[in-house]
Design a protein around this motif. Structure first.
Motif, PDB file in Angstrom:
ATOM      1  N   GLY A  86      -1.771  15.303   2.206  1.00 11.77           N
ATOM      2  CA  GLY A  86      -1.196  16.153   1.168  1.00 11.77           C
ATOM      3  C   GLY A  86      -2.053  16.163  -0.078  1.00 11.77           C
ATOM      4  N   GLY A  87      -2.636  15.008  -0.426  1.00  6.13           N
ATOM      5  CA  GLY A  87      -3.546  14.930  -1.559  1.00  6.13           C
ATOM      6  C   GLY A  87      -4.795  15.765  -1.344  1.00  6.13           C
ATOM      7  N   ILE A  88      -5.292  15.765  -0.100  1.00  7.63           N
ATOM      8  CA  ILE A  88      -6.473  16.580   0.221  1.00  7.63           C
ATOM      9  C   ILE A  88      -6.152  18.066   0.065  1.00  7.63           C
ATOM     10  CG2 ILE A  88      -8.023  17.283   2.101  1.00  7.63           C
ATOM     11  CD1 ILE A  88      -7.851  14.398   3.138  1.00  7.63           C
ATOM     12  N   TYR A  89      -4.973  18.477   0.546  1.00  8.69           N
ATOM     13  CA  TYR A  89      -4.566  19.875   0.412  1.00  8.69           C
ATOM     14  C   TYR A  89      -4.441  20.275  -1.061  1.00  8.69           C
ATOM     15  CZ  TYR A  89      -3.512  20.322   5.399  1.00  8.69           C
ATOM     16  OH  TYR A  89      -3.595  20.391   6.769  1.00  8.69           O
ATOM     17  N   LYS A  90      -3.895  19.374  -1.880  1.00  8.35           N
ATOM     18  CA  LYS A  90      -3.753  19.684  -3.306  1.00  8.35           C
ATOM     19  C   LYS A  90      -5.118  19.833  -3.976  1.00  8.35           C
ATOM     20  CE  LYS A  90       0.819  17.760  -4.288  1.00  8.35           C
ATOM     21  NZ  LYS A  90       1.600  16.761  -5.053  1.00  8.35           N
ATOM     22  N   LEU A  91      -6.048  18.950  -3.605  1.00  6.72           N
ATOM     23  CA  LEU A  91      -7.401  19.071  -4.149  1.00  6.72           C
ATOM     24  C   LEU A  91      -8.045  20.388  -3.723  1.00  6.72           C
ATOM     25  CD1 LEU A  91      -8.823  15.450  -3.687  1.00  6.72           C
ATOM     26  CD2 LEU A  91      -8.265  16.586  -5.845  1.00  6.72           C
ATOM     27  N   LEU A  96       0.261   8.876  -4.957  1.00  4.16           N
ATOM     28  CA  LEU A  96      -0.060   9.971  -4.045  1.00  4.16           C
ATOM     29  C   LEU A  96       1.178  10.273  -3.193  1.00  4.16           C
ATOM     30  CD1 LEU A  96      -2.752  11.515  -3.691  1.00  4.16           C
ATOM     31  CD2 LEU A  96      -3.180  10.133  -1.655  1.00  4.16           C
ATOM     32  N   PRO A  97       2.232  10.809  -3.813  1.00  2.00           N
ATOM     33  CA  PRO A  97       3.520  10.972  -3.118  1.00  2.00           C
ATOM     34  C   PRO A  97       3.477  11.898  -1.911  1.00  2.00           C
ATOM     35  CG  PRO A  97       3.521  12.120  -5.230  1.00  2.00           C
ATOM     36  CD  PRO A  97       2.290  11.280  -5.203  1.00  2.00           C
ATOM     37  N   SER A  98       2.535  12.809  -1.855  1.00  2.00           N
ATOM     38  CA  SER A  98       2.446  13.730  -0.716  1.00  2.00           C
ATOM     39  C   SER A  98       1.584  13.169   0.412  1.00  2.00           C
ATOM     40  CB  SER A  98       1.899  15.083  -1.165  1.00  2.00           C
ATOM     41  OG  SER A  98       0.646  14.941  -1.804  1.00  2.00           O
ATOM     42  N   GLY A  99       1.148  11.911   0.292  1.00  2.00           N
ATOM     43  CA  GLY A  99       0.327  11.300   1.331  1.00  2.00           C
ATOM     44  C   GLY A  99      -1.144  11.653   1.181  1.00  2.00           C
ATOM     45  N   VAL A 148       0.836  -1.207   0.000  1.00  2.00           N
ATOM     46  CA  VAL A 148       0.000   0.000   0.000  1.00  2.00           C
ATOM     47  C   VAL A 148       0.867   1.251   0.000  1.00  2.00           C
ATOM     48  CG1 VAL A 148      -1.637   1.345   1.371  1.00  2.00           C
ATOM     49  CG2 VAL A 148      -1.968  -1.105   1.114  1.00  2.00           C
ATOM     50  N   TYR A 149       1.952   1.206   0.774  1.00  2.00           N
ATOM     51  CA  TYR A 149       2.851   2.353   0.844  1.00  2.00           C
ATOM     52  C   TYR A 149       3.496   2.632  -0.516  1.00  2.00           C
ATOM     53  CZ  TYR A 149       7.082   4.996   1.770  1.00  2.00           C
ATOM     54  OH  TYR A 149       8.083   5.917   1.710  1.00  2.00           O
TER      55      TYR A 149
END
Length: 360
Positions: free
Chosen positions: A342-347, A336-339, A328-329
């Motif tokens: 981080g993905g939520i922030y990008k969205l 999703l390299p930013s976690g 999974v990692y």
């Protein structure tokens, strides 16, 4: 750190949505424990405490760029300190004493490690030195069997520790016919709320720290340490502060963890437990603090599901949950390299940009 969710210039409607969402989430966590089994209550308490442990690591990895492979020194020491002191006297006073001792231990230990590690000039060298220091501490603990129990570990000998006696007395005062199972359930609910409050307090404290002038300098060091030096900052001092605060937070997590699992062994001091914190922060998102909560929940629930499947199916591969967590990692690093956080922030950033373009 300039994500749309972190800005203060929200419209009134967006602010309302944010407040309502947080209130709903907070209410869910307040109500949820009354509908969970004892096993699930323990699982969520573990998630909250390991989230704090993950945040302690994120403080180094995400906010200074420092890789510490000996973080488990303080988490494991906190667990041992909780078990040892509560075995000596299972009172709230000795629980608080464990907190005080871990505060001093974390500050002193973090300072000593920083003096050793910061003599190195590269991230890799620092990581290797902290790995060696962690292994030294683990080996000492394994050979100090009279105190630590060695590889066999040290169980908590008292049935009731810290707040358990208070909870039992309160439940018996309410209902004198309550069963031991009912008392145990009430104690698990209390442990859930204790861990939840601990998480909220540590979020507030660590958030204030990273938003302070010291925290801003730490971010500058992460982005470009040489430039931070040119601006006149002694970067080694700020790294030392970060390491000391991180060590104390990890120690606190270990003490609270000991109450939940009622056991401590040298595995909690091993590099594996440091890597657990690393995976929690990477899955949730480094440099976010909140990502550790998501990472802790994701990893703990996945481990629990895999263990349940192993008992039900007796499938050989299911005995090694880290194989699945590692897979999974790898997928997260690729897609999703930013976690997750981080993905939520990008969205959120993309949504804010789309709204700006739409309003033009």
């Amino acid at each position: 750190m300039s994500g749309a969710l972190k800005k203060l210039d929200f419209s009134k409607r967006e602010t309302l949505y944010k407040v309502v969402g947080l209130a709903a989430l907070f209410t869910l966590f307040l109500v949820m424990p009354f509908f969970l089994s004892n096993r699930q209550l323990v699982m969520f308490a573990r998630i909250f405490i390991l989230a704090v442990y993950g945040m302690s690591y994120d403080l180094l990895r995400g906010y200074t760029g420092f890789i510490n492979l000996g973080q488990a020194i303080f988490f494991g020491s906190g667990a041992y300190m909780g078990v040892i002191l509560l075995n000596a006297n299972p009172s709230v006073v000795f629980f608080l004493l464990a907190i005080v001792i871990m505060t001093l231990y974390g500050l002193l230990g973090g300072f000593i490690i920083s003096r050793i590690v910061l003599r190195t000039q590269t991230v890799v060298a620092s990581a290797m030195v902290t790995l060696a220091l962690g292994e030294i501490v683990r080996q000492i603990a394994e050979r100090w069997r009279d105190v630590t129990g060695g590889q066999d570990g040290l169980p908590m000998g008292n049935r009731q520790v810290a707040f358990d006696g208070i909870i039992e007395s309160a439940m018996q005062a309410i209902n004198s016919d309550i069963s031991n199972r009912g008392i145990r359930s009430a104690q698990n609910i209390f442990h859930y709320f204790l861990a939840f409050v601990f998480l909220l307090v540590m979020i507030a404290v660590l958030r204030l720290f990273v938003l302070s002038p010291t925290g801003r300098v730490m971010l500058a060091i992460r982005e470009n340490e040489q430039r931070a030096r040119f601006l006149g900052y002694t970067t080694a001092n700020y790294k030392t502060i970060a390491l000391m605060v991180s060590s104390v937070a990890a120690g606190y997590a270990g003490v609270f963890f000991s109450i939940i699992v009622r056991f401590a062994n040298t595995d909690y001091l091993s590099v594996q437990y440091t890597l657990n914190a690393l995976v929690i922060t990477l899955v949730g998102g480094t440099g976010t603090l909140y990502g550790a909560i998501i990472g802790s929940g994701f990893i703990t629930i996945l481990q629990t599901v895999l263990n349940d499947l192993n008992r039900a199916l007796s499938f050989e591969l299911l005995k090694y949950p880290m194989l699945f967590i590692g897979t999974v990692y790898i997928l997260l690093v690729i897609f999703l390299p930013s976690g997750i956080m981080g993905g939520i922030y990008k969205l959120a950033d993309r949504y804010a940009l789309w709204k700006e373009k739409k309003s033009e």
